[in-house]
Design a protein around this motif. Structure first.
Motif, PDB file in Angstrom:
ATOM      1  N   GLY A  46      24.831  90.621 -68.603  1.00 44.16           N
ATOM      2  CA  GLY A  46      23.547  90.380 -69.716  1.00 44.16           C
ATOM      3  C   GLY A  46      22.869  88.987 -69.174  1.00 44.16           C
ATOM      4  N   THR A  47      22.253  88.182 -70.122  1.00 49.00           N
ATOM      5  CA  THR A  47      21.387  86.925 -69.714  1.00 49.00           C
ATOM      6  C   THR A  47      22.195  85.979 -70.305  1.00 49.00           C
ATOM      7  N   ALA A  48      22.191  84.623 -69.456  1.00 41.06           N
ATOM      8  CA  ALA A  48      22.573  83.517 -69.961  1.00 41.06           C
ATOM      9  C   ALA A  48      21.707  82.363 -69.533  1.00 41.06           C
ATOM     10  N   THR A  49      21.453  81.458 -70.477  1.00 39.30           N
ATOM     11  CA  THR A  49      20.761  80.226 -70.248  1.00 39.30           C
ATOM     12  C   THR A  49      21.516  79.267 -69.678  1.00 39.30           C
ATOM     13  N   ALA A  50      20.939  78.414 -68.837  1.00 41.79           N
ATOM     14  CA  ALA A  50      21.483  77.232 -68.291  1.00 41.79           C
ATOM     15  C   ALA A  50      20.551  76.135 -67.905  1.00 41.79           C
ATOM     16  N   GLU A  51      20.905  74.896 -67.764  1.00 42.28           N
ATOM     17  CA  GLU A  51      20.312  73.563 -67.555  1.00 42.28           C
ATOM     18  C   GLU A  51      20.493  73.313 -66.051  1.00 42.28           C
ATOM     19  N   VAL A  52      19.306  73.289 -65.103  1.00 41.29           N
ATOM     20  CA  VAL A  52      19.408  73.127 -63.848  1.00 41.29           C
ATOM     21  C   VAL A  52      18.323  71.791 -63.579  1.00 41.29           C
ATOM     22  N   LEU A  53      18.662  71.109 -62.417  1.00 40.27           N
ATOM     23  CA  LEU A  53      17.806  70.118 -62.203  1.00 40.27           C
ATOM     24  C   LEU A  53      16.257  70.594 -61.794  1.00 40.27           C
ATOM     25  N   THR A  54      15.399  69.550 -62.508  1.00 35.80           N
ATOM     26  CA  THR A  54      13.824  70.036 -62.174  1.00 35.80           C
ATOM     27  C   THR A  54      13.497  69.901 -60.681  1.00 35.80           C
ATOM     28  N   GLU A  55      14.122  68.925 -60.039  1.00 40.39           N
ATOM     29  CA  GLU A  55      13.857  68.580 -58.682  1.00 40.39           C
ATOM     30  C   GLU A  55      15.119  67.962 -57.819  1.00 40.39           C
ATOM     31  N   GLN A  56      15.127  68.145 -56.809  1.00 41.93           N
ATOM     32  CA  GLN A  56      16.265  68.000 -55.813  1.00 41.93           C
ATOM     33  C   GLN A  56      16.034  66.469 -55.476  1.00 41.93           C
ATOM     34  N   PRO A  57      17.153  65.476 -55.090  1.00 44.03           N
ATOM     35  CA  PRO A  57      16.657  64.229 -54.905  1.00 44.03           C
ATOM     36  C   PRO A  57      16.723  64.024 -53.359  1.00 44.03           C
ATOM     37  N   VAL A  58      16.229  62.968 -52.979  1.00 50.15           N
ATOM     38  CA  VAL A  58      16.277  62.733 -51.159  1.00 50.15           C
ATOM     39  C   VAL A  58      17.386  61.745 -50.945  1.00 50.15           C
ATOM     40  N   LEU A  59      18.499  62.282 -50.287  1.00 48.80           N
ATOM     41  CA  LEU A  59      19.887  61.497 -50.029  1.00 48.80           C
ATOM     42  C   LEU A  59      19.442  60.643 -48.929  1.00 48.80           C
ATOM     43  N   GLU A  93       9.087  63.837 -46.822  1.00 50.80           N
ATOM     44  CA  GLU A  93       8.075  63.214 -48.041  1.00 50.80           C
ATOM     45  C   GLU A  93       8.877  62.652 -48.779  1.00 50.80           C
ATOM     46  N   LEU A  94       8.393  61.480 -49.136  1.00 55.78           N
ATOM     47  CA  LEU A  94       9.239  60.472 -50.295  1.00 55.78           C
ATOM     48  C   LEU A  94       8.220  60.196 -51.338  1.00 55.78           C
ATOM     49  N   GLU A  95       6.937  60.631 -51.538  1.00 53.61           N
ATOM     50  CA  GLU A  95       5.984  60.069 -52.421  1.00 53.61           C
ATOM     51  C   GLU A  95       6.289  61.099 -53.868  1.00 53.61           C
ATOM     52  N   GLY A  96       6.658  59.897 -54.903  1.00 55.35           N
ATOM     53  CA  GLY A  96       7.127  60.563 -56.215  1.00 55.35           C
ATOM     54  C   GLY A  96       8.453  61.221 -56.216  1.00 55.35           C
ATOM     55  N   ARG A  97       9.357  61.089 -55.388  1.00 54.03           N
ATOM     56  CA  ARG A  97      10.785  61.622 -55.071  1.00 54.03           C
ATOM     57  C   ARG A  97      11.799  60.891 -55.879  1.00 54.03           C
ATOM     58  N   ILE A  98      12.883  61.567 -56.183  1.00 54.97           N
ATOM     59  CA  ILE A  98      14.147  60.736 -56.320  1.00 54.97           C
ATOM     60  C   ILE A  98      14.678  60.393 -55.306  1.00 54.97           C
ATOM     61  N   GLY A 154      29.781  62.490 -49.621  1.00 55.27           N
ATOM     62  CA  GLY A 154      30.302  62.971 -51.094  1.00 55.27           C
ATOM     63  C   GLY A 154      28.693  63.122 -51.850  1.00 55.27           C
ATOM     64  N   LEU A 155      27.998  62.550 -51.774  1.00 58.69           N
ATOM     65  CA  LEU A 155      26.744  62.792 -52.416  1.00 58.69           C
ATOM     66  C   LEU A 155      26.066  64.220 -52.273  1.00 58.69           C
ATOM     67  N   LEU A 156      25.896  64.621 -50.955  1.00 62.58           N
ATOM     68  CA  LEU A 156      25.686  65.863 -50.179  1.00 62.58           C
ATOM     69  C   LEU A 156      26.485  67.028 -50.885  1.00 62.58           C
ATOM     70  N   ASN A 157      27.663  66.673 -50.895  1.00 59.69           N
ATOM     71  CA  ASN A 157      28.744  67.821 -51.531  1.00 59.69           C
ATOM     72  C   ASN A 157      28.170  68.348 -52.757  1.00 59.69           C
ATOM     73  N   TYR A 158      27.716  67.497 -53.808  1.00 61.49           N
ATOM     74  CA  TYR A 158      27.339  67.773 -55.060  1.00 61.49           C
ATOM     75  C   TYR A 158      25.911  67.926 -55.206  1.00 61.49           C
ATOM     76  N   PHE A 159      25.086  67.044 -54.464  1.00 59.00           N
ATOM     77  CA  PHE A 159      23.634  67.604 -54.547  1.00 59.00           C
ATOM     78  C   PHE A 159      23.427  68.312 -53.165  1.00 59.00           C
ATOM     79  N   ASP A 160      23.951  69.586 -53.117  1.00 61.19           N
ATOM     80  CA  ASP A 160      23.775  70.399 -51.770  1.00 61.19           C
ATOM     81  C   ASP A 160      22.738  71.020 -51.630  1.00 61.19           C
ATOM     82  N   LYS A 161      21.482  70.864 -52.324  1.00 59.60           N
ATOM     83  CA  LYS A 161      20.437  71.389 -51.924  1.00 59.60           C
ATOM     84  C   LYS A 161      19.315  70.295 -51.699  1.00 59.60           C
ATOM     85  N   ALA A 162      19.932  69.066 -51.478  1.00 59.42           N
ATOM     86  CA  ALA A 162      18.842  67.858 -51.339  1.00 59.42           C
ATOM     87  C   ALA A 162      18.477  67.831 -50.052  1.00 59.42           C
TER      88      ALA A 162
END
Length: 216
Positions: free
Chosen positions: A62-75, A124-129, A88-96
């Motif tokens: 079927g279909t499920a709803t989930a909460e995901v990050l709006t944007e990825q941070p810059v590590l 690019e860092l402008e406006g990023r986390i 360690g940060l990259l292990n969890y923010f693996d798309k950063a």
């Protein structure tokens, strides 16, 4: 804002205790792994305050709803000591996205030092986390200079600083110069020596993780 991760996480206290222990420090792999673990917990806690959005995911049934990050941070990490914490940060923010900066204490003959920045690579860092990791927040000078350098490349939307051990003096210095930053640390020590080292601290995190270096 300052978050002491040891206050709410007993395992972080255990890992900090091992980081400090001079016998356990002889095992470099364990030392690096404990820094990595603190980075993982910090990533999990930081993720709670980042913006999210609801998406739909198609499953086999079927279909499920989930909460995901709006944007990825810059590590962003400070070489070389920050690499295990960064991992360690990259292990969890693996798309950063990732950024790297070389910031170190350049010592003079009289024992004084200045913070030298010699390398910076980033997206690019402008406006990023932006999440900046450095295992030891001592005087705060290298972190402040790093963030000032980052802001020359682009103004982040938010700044988070992650340290394994922070000194209250360094925390106050960072808060004066980067009042909008959130500091996440594994433990807070009160004393700083005249040469800018945290007491009781743990020693030189870079040397303990990767071996002694030639002093410059």
């Amino acid at each position: 804002m300052v978050v002491n991760l040891s206050q709410g996480h007993s395992l972080v206290s255990n890992w900090v205790a091992e980081l400090r222990d001079t016998e356990i420090q002889k095992d470099r792999m364990r030392f690096r792994r404990n820094l990595e673990r603190i980075g993982e917990v910090a990533a999990y806690e930081i993720s709670k305050v980042l913006a999210s959005q609801t998406i739909e995911v198609t499953t086999a049934l079927g279909t499920a709803t989930a909460e995901v990050l709006t944007e990825q941070p810059v590590l962003t990490t400070i070489l070389r000591a920050g690499l295990p914490l960064h991992q360690g940060l990259l292990n969890y923010f693996d798309k950063a996205d990732c950024a790297f900066v070389s910031a170190y204490r350049k010592h003079a003959a009289d024992g004084s030092f200045e913070i030298a920045l010699e390398y910076f690579s980033s997206p690019e860092l402008e406006g990023r986390i932006v999440i900046v990791s450095d295992p030891m927040l001592a005087t705060g000078a290298s972190l402040v200079k790093t963030v000032q350098y980052i802001r020359e490349e682009g103004e982040p939307g938010s700044i988070h600083i992650v340290a394994a051990i922070a000194c209250s003096v360094g925390i106050e210095y960072v808060q004066r110069h980067i009042p909008d930053a959130t500091i996440w640390c594994g433990a807070i020590d009160e004393e700083l020596t005249a040469k800018g080292y945290i007491v009781p601290g743990l020693g030189d995190a870079g040397d303990l993780a990767f071996g002694a270096k030639i002093q410059s």
